[in-house]
Enzyme design. Structure first.
Site, short mmCIF file in Angstrom:
data_model
loop_
_atom_site.label_atom_id
_atom_site.label_comp_id
_atom_site.label_asym_id
_atom_site.label_seq_id
_atom_site.Cartn_x
_atom_site.Cartn_y
_atom_site.Cartn_z
N GLU A 25 -3.48 -8.45 3.22
CA GLU A 25 -3.40 -9.04 4.56
C GLU A 25 -4.61 -8.73 5.43
OE1 GLU A 25 -2.15 -4.85 5.16
OE2 GLU A 25 -1.83 -6.35 3.61
N CYS A 51 0.83 -1.20 0.00
CA CYS A 51 0.00 0.00 0.00
C CYS A 51 0.87 1.27 0.00
CB CYS A 51 -1.00 -0.02 1.14
SG CYS A 51 -2.40 1.12 0.84
N HIS A 64 -4.31 -4.03 0.22
CA HIS A 64 -4.06 -4.60 1.55
C HIS A 64 -4.52 -6.06 1.57
CE1 HIS A 64 -2.62 -1.35 4.11
NE2 HIS A 64 -3.48 -0.53 3.53
#
Length: 307
Positions: A237, A142, A235
Site C-alpha cells: 500500500e 507486514c 507494504h
C-alpha cells in the site's frame, strides 16, 4: 465501483482528487444493495496516511465497500489528533457482536519487541480470535502478518542482521492462485522491517502455503489453505514517497541508515523515487476482495465467519 466512507474523513478529498469514486454515507443510504463490510484495524502511528493508502487500494472493487476504521483501546495513539479518532474510529468492544466480510490488520513499528511485550497484544489476540467466527477473510500486512501467522499457526518471527528496507523483486510461486491472477511472473514490492519469518516454517505447516517470495526479501505472501487468512509481509500500500519519508526521518534522528535498496534512481537520495509497484499492489487488493471476499462471502452478513 465506489468505496463507502464517512463524509468528512480526510481521505475523501485526497481520493476524489485522484478521480477515485468515493460514495458518501448520504448517497449510499439511497442504494438498495448490500455493500461488502470491511473492517480496517489500523495499528500504524501515521493513521491518516495509512487509512488513505489502503482506502485507495480498496477503490477498484466489484461492489460497494463499506469500510469501518478500528483502533486499539489498550494503546494511546500519539501521532494523530484525538478528534480524528473519536470522529472516525471505533473500538473492539463496540463491534465485537458484528460480522464483517473482510478484515485488514496493518503493520506496526514494534517488530523488535516480543509479541507478548506489545502493550496491546492481549487486545489484538482477542480481535484475531474473534475474527475466526465473525470475519469471512482476513488480510494481514507486514508486522500484522507476522503477528497473525504467529497467533493462528505458531510461526515465529526472527530478527534480521539489518533492516530490510527498499523495493525488491519478487516471483509468483503459485501462478494459478486467484490471488495472483493478472500478475507478471516477476514484480516489485516495498519492504520496511527488522524481522522476518522463515519459508521452511511455513512450508512445514500443512495448513499454509507460500504464494509469492523474493530472493532478497524472503517470503512475501502466504495464505491458509482455506483462504480465511492471508499474510503479506511487505507494504504494497505504500506511496511513492513513503520509504523516503521513513529514511529522512531516521537520518534526522541521527541513525546510521542505509539507503532504501532499489528505490532511488542511481541511489541518489536527491532524485525523485519511481513507483514501480503500484499496479501489482492494486491487483493484490482487488484480487483478495474479488475472489476471496465478494465471490465467497455469505449474502447474510450474520453468517460471515461461520463454517
Amino acid at each position: 465501483m465506489p468505496i463507502r466512507i464517512p463524509d468528512s474523513l480526510p481521505a475523501t478529498a485526497a481520493l476524489e482528487a485522484e478521480n477515485i469514486f468515493v460514495m458518501t454515507e448520504h448517497r449510499a443510504m439511497h442504494q438498495d444493495i448490500r455493500p461488502l463490510r470491511v473492517l480496517l484495524l489500523n495499528l500504524m502511528p501515521t493513521k491518516i496516511t495509512t487509512e488513505t493508502q489502503i482506502l485507495r487500494k480498496l477503490s477498484n472493487t466489484p461492489l460497494q465497500v463499506e469500510v469501518e476504521l478500528l483502533q486499539t483501546a489498550s494503546h494511546e495513539a500519539k501521532n494523530v489528533a484525538t478528534e480524528h479518532l473519536e470522529s472516525f474510529y471505533t473500538t473492539f468492544q463496540e463491534i465485537r457482536h458484528q460480522h464483517f466480510d473482510g478484515l485488514i490488520i496493518t503493520g506496526a513499528p514494534v517488530e523488535l519487541l516480543d509479541f507478548e511485550s506489545v502493550d496491546y497484544w492481549g487486545e489484538l489476540c482477542d480481535i484475531m480470535e474473534w475474527s475466526r467466527t465473525h470475519v469471512h477473510s482476513t488480510l494481514h500486512i507486514c508486522w500484522g502478518a507476522q503477528a497473525g501467522i504467529y497467533f493462528h499457526y505458531g510461526i515465529p518471527k526472527h530478527e534480521l542482521p539489518q533492516k530490510l528496507f527498499g523495493v525488491f523483486e519478487h516471483r509468483v510461486v503459485k501462478p494459478y492462485s486467484p490471488l495472483m491472477r493478472g500478475f507478471d511472473d516477476g514484480f516489485r514490492a516495498p519492504h520496511s522491517r527488522y524481522t522476518t519469518v522463515k519459508a521452511a516454517d511455513i512450508e512445514a505447516h500443512p495448513q499454509l502455503e507460500i504464494v509469492a517470495d523474493s530472493p532478497e526479501a524472503g517470503v512475501y505472501i502466504a495464505k491458509s489453505e482455506d483462504s480465511r487468512h492471508f499474510f503479506v509481509f511487505g507494504h504494497p500500500e505504500y506511496d511513492r514517497e513513503t520509504l523516503k519519508a521513513e529514511y529522512d526521518r531516521d537520518i534526522a534522528k541521527g541513525l546510521d541508515m542505509a539507503l532504501p535498496a532499489h528505490y532511488y534512481p542511481n541511489d541518489n537520495p536527491a532524485a525523485t523515487p519511481r513507483n514501480t509497484w503500484r499496479a501489482h499492489a492494486q491487483l493484490l487488493y482487488t484480487n483478495w476482495l474479488n475472489y476471496y471476499v465478494y465471490q465467497t462471502t455469505p449474502y447474510k452478513l450474520e453468517d460471515a465467519g461461520r463454517e
